[in-house]
Design an enzyme around this catalytic site. Sequence first.
Site, PDB file in Angstrom:
ATOM      1  N   SER A  35       0.837  -1.211   0.000  1.00  0.00           N
ATOM      2  CA  SER A  35       0.000   0.000   0.000  1.00  0.00           C
ATOM      3  C   SER A  35       0.868   1.255   0.000  1.00  0.00           C
ATOM      4  CB  SER A  35      -0.861   0.044   1.256  1.00  0.00           C
ATOM      5  OG  SER A  35      -1.832  -0.937   1.221  1.00  0.00           O
ATOM      6  N   LYS A  45      -1.827  -0.200  -5.109  1.00  0.00           N
ATOM      7  CA  LYS A  45      -2.866   0.311  -4.191  1.00  0.00           C
ATOM      8  C   LYS A  45      -2.418   1.622  -3.561  1.00  0.00           C
ATOM      9  CE  LYS A  45      -5.090  -1.042   0.202  1.00  0.00           C
ATOM     10  NZ  LYS A  45      -5.580  -2.174   0.999  1.00  0.00           N
ATOM     11  N   LYS A  82      -3.403   4.826  -1.018  1.00  0.00           N
ATOM     12  CA  LYS A  82      -4.300   5.319   0.027  1.00  0.00           C
ATOM     13  C   LYS A  82      -4.772   6.715  -0.361  1.00  0.00           C
ATOM     14  CE  LYS A  82      -3.833   2.073   3.256  1.00  0.00           C
ATOM     15  NZ  LYS A  82      -4.964   1.232   3.684  1.00  0.00           N
ATOM     16  N   ASP A 112      -7.725   3.076  -1.582  1.00  0.00           N
ATOM     17  CA  ASP A 112      -8.300   2.697  -0.288  1.00  0.00           C
ATOM     18  C   ASP A 112      -8.446   3.954   0.562  1.00  0.00           C
ATOM     19  OD1 ASP A 112      -9.088   1.548   2.075  1.00  0.00           O
ATOM     20  OD2 ASP A 112      -7.266   0.359   2.392  1.00  0.00           O
ATOM     21  N   GLU A 127     -11.872   1.110  -2.248  1.00  0.00           N
ATOM     22  CA  GLU A 127     -12.029   0.394  -0.975  1.00  0.00           C
ATOM     23  C   GLU A 127     -12.463   1.343   0.140  1.00  0.00           C
ATOM     24  OE1 GLU A 127      -8.579  -2.086  -0.156  1.00  0.00           O
ATOM     25  OE2 GLU A 127      -9.071  -2.245   1.968  1.00  0.00           O
ATOM     26  N   ASP A 174     -13.846  -3.198   3.473  1.00  0.00           N
ATOM     27  CA  ASP A 174     -12.819  -3.758   4.362  1.00  0.00           C
ATOM     28  C   ASP A 174     -13.357  -3.639   5.797  1.00  0.00           C
ATOM     29  OD1 ASP A 174     -10.627  -3.953   6.133  1.00  0.00           O
ATOM     30  OD2 ASP A 174      -9.264  -2.750   4.959  1.00  0.00           O
ATOM     31  N   LYS A 203      -9.875  -9.877   5.631  1.00  0.00           N
ATOM     32  CA  LYS A 203      -8.659 -10.041   6.427  1.00  0.00           C
ATOM     33  C   LYS A 203      -9.020 -11.082   7.465  1.00  0.00           C
ATOM     34  CE  LYS A 203      -7.177  -5.269   5.876  1.00  0.00           C
ATOM     35  NZ  LYS A 203      -7.015  -3.957   6.501  1.00  0.00           N
ATOM     36  N   GLY A 257      -4.331  -7.132   4.410  1.00  0.00           N
ATOM     37  CA  GLY A 257      -3.322  -7.330   5.450  1.00  0.00           C
ATOM     38  C   GLY A 257      -3.353  -6.221   6.477  1.00  0.00           C
TER      39      GLY A 257
HETATM   40  O1  OSB Z   1      -6.851  -0.696   5.172  1.00  0.00           O
HETATM   41  O2  OSB Z   1      -5.873  -2.343   4.295  1.00  0.00           O
HETATM   42  C1  OSB Z   1      -5.904  -1.464   5.166  1.00  0.00           C
HETATM   43  C2  OSB Z   1      -2.635  -1.589   7.168  1.00  0.00           C
HETATM   44  C3  OSB Z   1      -3.100  -1.396   8.454  1.00  0.00           C
HETATM   45  C4  OSB Z   1      -4.453  -1.200   8.652  1.00  0.00           C
HETATM   46  C5  OSB Z   1      -5.333  -1.184   7.562  1.00  0.00           C
HETATM   47  C6  OSB Z   1      -4.868  -1.386   6.280  1.00  0.00           C
HETATM   48  C7  OSB Z   1      -3.498  -1.564   6.081  1.00  0.00           C
HETATM   49  C8  OSB Z   1      -2.911  -1.707   4.754  1.00  0.00           C
HETATM   50  C9  OSB Z   1      -1.585  -2.438   4.621  1.00  0.00           C
HETATM   51  O3  OSB Z   1      -3.394  -1.219   3.764  1.00  0.00           O
HETATM   52  C10 OSB Z   1      -1.780  -3.805   4.093  1.00  0.00           C
HETATM   53  C11 OSB Z   1      -0.516  -4.654   4.248  1.00  0.00           C
HETATM   54  O4  OSB Z   1       0.342  -4.532   3.377  1.00  0.00           O
HETATM   55  O5  OSB Z   1      -0.399  -5.441   5.237  1.00  0.00           O
HETATM   56 MG    MG Z   2      -8.310  -1.264   3.647  1.00  0.00          MG
END
Ligand code: OSB
Ligand code: MG
Length: 364
Positions: A136, A162, A164, A189, A215, A240, A264, A292
């Site tokens: 991300s 991806k 943010k 996301d 997302e 999510d 997740k 993740g």
């Molecule tokens: O929204 O997917 C998410 C990390 C911590 C909390 C929420 C998220 C994330 C990530 C990282 O986007 C995903 C990863 O590479 O583990």
């Molecule tokens: Mg997410």
Amino acid sequence: MVIEKIETFLVRLPLHKPFITGFGEINTKETVIVKISSKKNAGWGEASTLSAPIYNHESVHSVISFIKSHAAPLLTGRLISSPSELHTILKPFVGNNIAKAGLDFAVYDLFSRERNVSLAKLIGGNKKFIEVGGDSIGIEDDLNNILRKIEIQINSGRRRIKLKIKPGHDLLPLSKIREYFPRIDLMVDANGSYDYSLHKDVLCELDNYNLLMLEQPFPANAIYQHSLLAAEMKTPICLDESITDLTSAREAILSKACRIVNIKPGRVGGLTATVEINKYLQEHNIKCWCGGMLETSIGRAFNIAAASLANFDYPADISKYDHYFEDICKEEIFPIINSRIEVQHHFKPSLVKASKRFDKIVSR
Ligand code: OSB
Ligand code: MG
């Protein structure tokens, strides 16, 4: 198998650089490692929460307190004949799904070791390899740096990027990305940072960037707002934070709030819940993929098993351990080769290796 002992370990992992998302900034990733012992063996799990309740209501402190005060007294001394029993035993407790997942994972690992079968086999995952997407890309002002990160990921073979986003950090970075990378598989996301009445128009403009999915634009409990937006947008909505269990998955699908789900295993309470939700989604023609939470190698072992299930159809968010200065394992236990991770279908000691190193550190 009788559960003899349940232990939790709070681990702090400094990140190379702050990870900025729509819910805030993470400088140090904290996580809770869970160890469940039977007479002969021990199984390991990870409750991959954040330090503070900013992603969902859980935190490292709530996880440890839930396990110590509520779960351990109920589980210690109990006979468990299948790993899926844990999900039913913990059902009377509302929420706390990240904590429940830490326990569920440790029991799956314990069964995997005692019966000499892989985690994937225990849940019915058949894929030989799983594909991972790019790590991300957090929120930052320097758009050239975002372009550089994307270029590095593409050069290392990642086929899905991806980004943010949050209000004020969306159309501009996307225009710049599309100028340089018109055709890459790109998704965004928002981690719940938008509001339907304030941001509907700007969100609809995201349709101009040919995104794989959007997302979690709205907060976790805003299922109705997601369904309104989904009816107006061409870009598929992926949920999510909103999907915490089978009930919320059904609620989202029945309201047509999303066309894709990020499962997740840690967020939904573990592997049994993952299988149950995935089965429901499959019956309703909704695809999913494995997200993740910046897990260590211990948590990643369970995400890989989940991603090996049918219907997990997009690249997983299984990032490389080098998010951290050093993982508790110091070496990549699940190497990523050509953006793929091999799924272990015979019992292999990778998780044993990860947990042994960890055991050495905590017993010092
Ligand atoms: O929204 O997917 C998410 C990390 C911590 C909390 C929420 C998220 C994330 C990530 C990282 O986007 C995903 C990863 O590479 O583990
Ligand atoms: Mg997410």
